[in-house]
Design a protein around this motif. Structure first.
Motif, PDB file in Angstrom:
ATOM      1  N   LEU A  32       0.753  -1.319  -0.027  1.00 19.94           N
ATOM      2  CA  LEU A  32      -0.060  -0.141  -0.057  1.00 19.94           C
ATOM      3  C   LEU A  32       0.978   1.288   0.106  1.00 19.94           C
ATOM      4  O   LEU A  32       0.533   2.250  -0.688  1.00 19.94           O
ATOM      5  N   ILE A  33       1.865   1.273   0.666  1.00 19.09           N
ATOM      6  CA  ILE A  33       2.970   2.493   0.921  1.00 19.09           C
ATOM      7  C   ILE A  33       3.424   2.744  -0.529  1.00 19.09           C
ATOM      8  O   ILE A  33       3.530   3.812  -1.093  1.00 19.09           O
ATOM      9  N   MET A  34       3.857   1.538  -1.289  1.00 21.00           N
ATOM     10  CA  MET A  34       4.594   1.616  -2.463  1.00 21.00           C
ATOM     11  C   MET A  34       3.563   2.234  -3.607  1.00 21.00           C
ATOM     12  O   MET A  34       3.928   2.930  -4.463  1.00 21.00           O
ATOM     13  N   SER A  35       2.315   1.724  -3.658  1.00 21.03           N
ATOM     14  CA  SER A  35       1.366   1.899  -4.494  1.00 21.03           C
ATOM     15  C   SER A  35       0.946   3.356  -4.453  1.00 21.03           C
ATOM     16  O   SER A  35       0.175   3.863  -5.307  1.00 21.03           O
ATOM     17  N   GLY A 158       6.439  -3.610  -8.578  1.00 23.08           N
ATOM     18  CA  GLY A 158       5.246  -3.333  -9.560  1.00 23.08           C
ATOM     19  C   GLY A 158       4.299  -2.546  -8.948  1.00 23.08           C
ATOM     20  O   GLY A 158       3.936  -1.665  -9.659  1.00 23.08           O
ATOM     21  N   PHE A 159       4.185  -2.528  -7.777  1.00 15.78           N
ATOM     22  CA  PHE A 159       3.066  -1.530  -6.958  1.00 15.78           C
ATOM     23  C   PHE A 159       3.444  -0.137  -7.370  1.00 15.78           C
ATOM     24  O   PHE A 159       2.800   0.733  -7.548  1.00 15.78           O
ATOM     25  N   VAL A 160       4.743   0.191  -7.210  1.00 17.24           N
ATOM     26  CA  VAL A 160       5.276   1.542  -7.646  1.00 17.24           C
ATOM     27  C   VAL A 160       5.285   1.840  -9.073  1.00 17.24           C
ATOM     28  O   VAL A 160       4.700   3.019  -9.356  1.00 17.24           O
ATOM     29  N   GLY A 161       5.322   0.932  -9.873  1.00 15.19           N
ATOM     30  CA  GLY A 161       5.203   1.169 -11.311  1.00 15.19           C
ATOM     31  C   GLY A 161       3.594   1.525 -11.403  1.00 15.19           C
ATOM     32  O   GLY A 161       3.196   2.090 -12.229  1.00 15.19           O
TER      33      GLY A 161
END
Length: 590
Positions: A32-35, A158-161
């Motif tokens: 959740l933080i990365m997204s 992936g979640f950052v992307g």
């Protein structure tokens, strides 16, 4: 009744403590933080508005984009190694709020027009905020899931992307179609999520067995792929039909539900285990009332039939060693590969110090290859807005392409993270070979944009987004495998040190310069044409902003970046040859 209340209170305390210290809950919090912390990847959403609002030329826009990418990753790496994850996340949140807030105030003319160096500084702060959060979350997750590092890194990256597309949907649901409001969303949303979930980001003791890790990780993969597929469909719908503000709100709600699916899985698993624990505690209390607890019965049996201490010690040592080899040490690493004390340099797979890693040729090959690959990919991503406009695409089509690039960025990170891990564990395929394949795909995407065939803008942006994203989990895993985990936070950021400088050269000195040169040429031709037909229009044209139209605006730039990607592919093949025996030895010990 008092006993029942005591059991319930003890159970609730245990449940709360278990959730906070559950490494799976930590991983969900990391997702959740990365997204929510990838707004710096969506520079293309508001770059055109910034350009017109502050009357910048393309070189100035690219200079600002360079400072956004000028990440000093070694600083958060060292902070993590000496101060821990929470200090790094808090520092990143502060940089995010201040940087994006000043950018929003400048673009919306709520403060006097800032100098160019000030805008560069604000973007420098906002860009580095992501590096701080990224370092804290990724390093902590790798330490908590060291046996599945490739898969975990792939999911996190992936979640950052994917965060660009996620933030775009939330922005459209809350603010509508106002690019400057996207910056306002970037001010408050990431920092709010960080503050709510920071308590979960901590190194935790791994269990004695990790046999069920892959099962849950595949569930997380299914949830993340479902989210990416949903976002792709939503983007296509928004591109081909008119969507109302209410429709955007509904679509955003469904998106958030899919995003929270891993949280539901973890909470359900945790509550189930806590229910079993409460039943166990209740049975123990009942056993005490009968005068014989489970522990006392066990002690009674052991006192009648004592196990010799040497046998018990040997058995415990054997179990602990076996369990560590199954979980704490990745399955494709041999614990006793070499005796590092007999050589000046550790062997691959051992824990390197920072100075020892800097003397390794492997590190410099990773450094050069990742610099060329990341810089050429970042140049395209930062300029997607201007590339689409120069090719005649509408603002909605450009925004769709940016979202699609973000989604395929996610697919590249997750897909290659999983694929490289599976092929490594099952076939012993060196991870640097996957890096070479990724760089070859990046080269193809840039050539597609250069030749501008039918649909090439979408195809090229997808290939570049996917290959750019795929580089992150593969390079992270390579560094941790070859140089160990002790200084992983610092060493991984060392490999990206030159990325800001390379991005500046490609975006400003190459892409920006060639774009402005072609724009001036077109402006001169238009001025000459209108001078002969309408002199008043000629004066207006000379004062207009520098805008370039046509494939020639970026074609030479794409040829240059494609050549760099091909060179990086060659370097990664050299690294593959150097590490082939190392990976072959690791697979032989599975």
């Amino acid at each position: 009744m008092g006993m029942g209340i005591a059991v319930c209170m003890a159970g609730f305390r245990t449940a709360a403590n278990s959730i906070v210290k559950d490494r799976w809950m930590m991983l969900v919090a990391a997702f959740l933080i990365m997204s929510s912390n990838g707004a710096f990847y969506s520079f293309g959403v508001y770059s055109q508005v910034m350009k017109t609002s502050l009357n910048y030329n393309q070189q100035t826009v690219n200079t600002i984009a360079f400072f956004k990418d000028a990440v000093v990753g070694v600083v958060p790496g060292l902070m993590y190694d000496y101060l821990g994850a929470w200090s790094v996340i808090l520092a990143g949140s502060g940089l995010n709020v201040f940087g994006f807030l000043m950018i929003w105030l400048a673009i919306t003319n709520r403060i006097p027009r800032p100098q160019i160096w000030q805008m560069c500084f604000y973007h420098f702060l906002s860009g580095n905020s992501g590096a701080f959060v990224n370092t804290a979350v990724v390093v902590t997750s790798v330490k908590n899931f060291s046996g599945s590092r490739g898969i975990v890194i792939g999911l996190l990256k992936g979640f950052v992307g994917l965060s660009g597309a996620l933030l775009m949907q939330i922005y459209q649901a809350i603010y509508g179609n106002n690019p400057s409001s996207f910056i306002l969303l970037a001010v408050w949303l990431p920092s709010t999520v960080n503050a709510l979930l920071i308590v979960f980001i901590r190194p935790l003791r791994q269990p004695r067995t990790c046999e069920k890790d892959s099962e849950k990780l595949y569930l997380f993969l299914a949830a993340s792929v479902s989210l990416a597929a949903y976002l792709m469909v939503v983007n296509l719908v928004q591109n081909f039909r008119k969507v109302s503000h209410l429709d955007n709100e509904i679509l955003a709600v469904f998106m958030i539900v899919i995003l929270l699916l891993p949280l539901i899985v973890v909470l359900r698993s945790n509550l189930s285990s806590q229910s079993r624990e409460m039943e166990k505690n209740k049975d123990e209390l009942l056993g005490e009332d009968l005068g014989l607890s489970v522990q006392e019965a066990s002690h009674s049996v052991s006192s009648r039939f004592p196990i010799p201490s040497e046998i018990r010690s040997e058995h415990q040592t054997s179990n602990n060693s076996h369990e560590a080899s199954r979980c704490l040490i990745p399955r494709y690493f041999k614990p006793d590969d070499t005796l590092t004390g007999l050589s000046s340099q550790p062997s691959r797979g051992d824990d390197y110090t920072i100075s020892q890693a800097l003397l390794s040729l492997d590190l410099w090959l990773i450094f050069l290859a990742s610099t060329c690959g990341l810089c050429s990919g970042m140049m395209v991503i930062d300029n997607l807005g201007q590339i689409g406009s120069s090719l005649g695409y509408s603002q909605l089509q450009v925004a769709t392409s940016i979202s699609l690039s973000s989604i395929w960025n996610f697919i590249g990170r997750v897909g290659f993270g999983f694929a490289s891990e599976l092929f490594l564990q099952r076939k012993g395929v060196p991870r640097p070979l996957f890096f070479a394949v990724i760089l070859a795909i990046l080269c193809l995407g840039q050539l597609a944009l250069a030749f501008n065939l039918s649909g090439a803008f979408y195809v090229g942006s997808i290939l570049v987004g996917m290959s750019f994203g795929a580089q992150w989990p593969v390079t992270s895993a390579m560094v941790s495998e070859i140089f160990g985990l002790k200084f992983f936070g610092t060493l991984f950021n060392v490999t990206t040190l030159a990325t800001p400088l390379g991005t500046y050269i490609l975006s400003v000195r190459v892409a920006g310069y060639l774009y402005d040169r072609e724009a001036k040429k077109q402006q001169s031709l238009h001025a000459l044409f209108y001078e002969k037909t309408s002199p008043s229009l000629s004066q207006y044209t000379e004062k207009a902003a520098l805008l370039c139209h046509g494939v020639q605006c970026y074609r030479l730039t794409f040829f240059i970046t494609a050549a760099l990607s091909l060179f990086a592919c060659f370097l990664s093949l050299i690294l593959t040859a150097r590490t082939r025996e190392f990976y072959k030895k690791q697979i032989s010990h599975l």
